[in-house]
Design an enzyme around this catalytic site. Sequence first.
Site, PDB file in Angstrom:
ATOM      1  CG  HIS A  35      -8.369 -39.034   2.573  1.00 23.83           C
ATOM      2  ND1 HIS A  35      -6.887 -39.711   2.234  1.00 23.83           N
ATOM      3  CD2 HIS A  35      -8.411 -37.774   1.945  1.00 23.83           C
ATOM      4  CE1 HIS A  35      -6.778 -39.308   0.884  1.00 23.83           C
ATOM      5  NE2 HIS A  35      -7.882 -38.270   0.544  1.00 23.83           N
ATOM      6  CG  ASP A  67       4.789 -39.456  -5.203  1.00 21.60           C
ATOM      7  OD1 ASP A  67       4.370 -38.832  -4.285  1.00 21.60           O
ATOM      8  OD2 ASP A  67       4.050 -39.343  -6.400  1.00 21.60           O
ATOM      9  CE  LYS A  79      -3.622 -43.440   8.619  1.00 22.94           C
ATOM     10  NZ  LYS A  79      -4.831 -43.646   9.001  1.00 22.94           N
ATOM     11  N   GLY A  80       1.871 -44.626   3.984  1.00 23.82           N
ATOM     12  CA  GLY A  80       2.119 -45.687   3.423  1.00 23.82           C
ATOM     13  C   GLY A  80       0.902 -46.748   2.438  1.00 23.82           C
ATOM     14  NE  ARG A  86       2.801 -35.713  -0.636  1.00 26.90           N
ATOM     15  CZ  ARG A  86       2.833 -35.921  -1.860  1.00 26.90           C
ATOM     16  NH1 ARG A  86       3.572 -37.673  -2.222  1.00 26.90           N
ATOM     17  NH2 ARG A  86       3.426 -35.560  -2.917  1.00 26.90           N
TER      18      ARG A  86
END
Length: 316
Positions: free
Chosen positions: A235, A142, A195-196, A192
């Site tokens: 999403h 991540d 957006k942040g 991956r």
Amino acid sequence: MDASDLLRNSLLQLSKQENIRDFVERTPVSRSVVKRFVPGARHSDVVTAAGEIAATGRLSTIDYLGEDTTDLAQAKQTRDAYVQLITALRDKGLTEGGTAEVSLKLSALGQALPGDGNKIALEHARDICTLADLAGTTVTLDMEDHTTTDQTLAALGELRADFPTVGAVLQSYLHRTEGDCRDLAGTGSRVRLCKGAYQEPESVAFQSRSEVDRSYVRCLKILMAGDGYPMVATHDPRLIEIAGALAAQAGRAATSFEYQMLYGIRPEEQKRISDRGDQLRVYIPYGEDWYGYLMRRMAEKPANVMFFLRGLATRG
């Protein structure tokens, strides 16, 4: 700055306020609603959730919640938690072929420890990658706030020397990310794109939703045209549609990229994407340290606030 940007900044500020956190965590209704987004605190809770997701043809990536560890014992505990998790997933047959993988935050593994923090976090990550590899699955690193980006990418390079399938995460709100996409779009590289979800200064990050979205599309074009394995974490229906069009334009097979969505967010859409033959991976967090995660998810897409509020209204 529009209303959604103001809401985002407010939520990010709330994620850091300990008094608000303590109040929310003590409220029984909060815990009941959070279960919709965080299946539980124990390994058994998340293994059950991963099994249910696998039964519908979806994949999963699992995050043991926690970050910014400044205690060596806690960093070791986090490593051990991942070891126990991967073992439990393997025993349930969920690691084969990467059906369930894990996502790691290097700050939770000791990156912020004084002195040898980077080395300690890398060693802990290597322990987890070794077990994941033996179990037939992999790991994604991540990404956190911009001050750790270079350190995380350096650790990625170290780990990929022995575990080439280790995934990277890039955040479209950072100005630098198009360049990072070009660097990481090579053969077999799992990336991956999200957006942040951290509060970043204007000097390093786009501040408005529209700028972040435009950057996301530019980055997605680079990844889809490259030789790697894009993981489209969003999403947003419009971005999902654009991702599909770019994949088709690049002649990509459905197995050469995947969509990713969060546990508890748009589950019917997740199933629809999976049922149409595309790969859909669900990001499942678990553990006690859920407050910061939840606030950042709502800040990342303020519409997620409505999912939370709807849960409050229908908690019975």
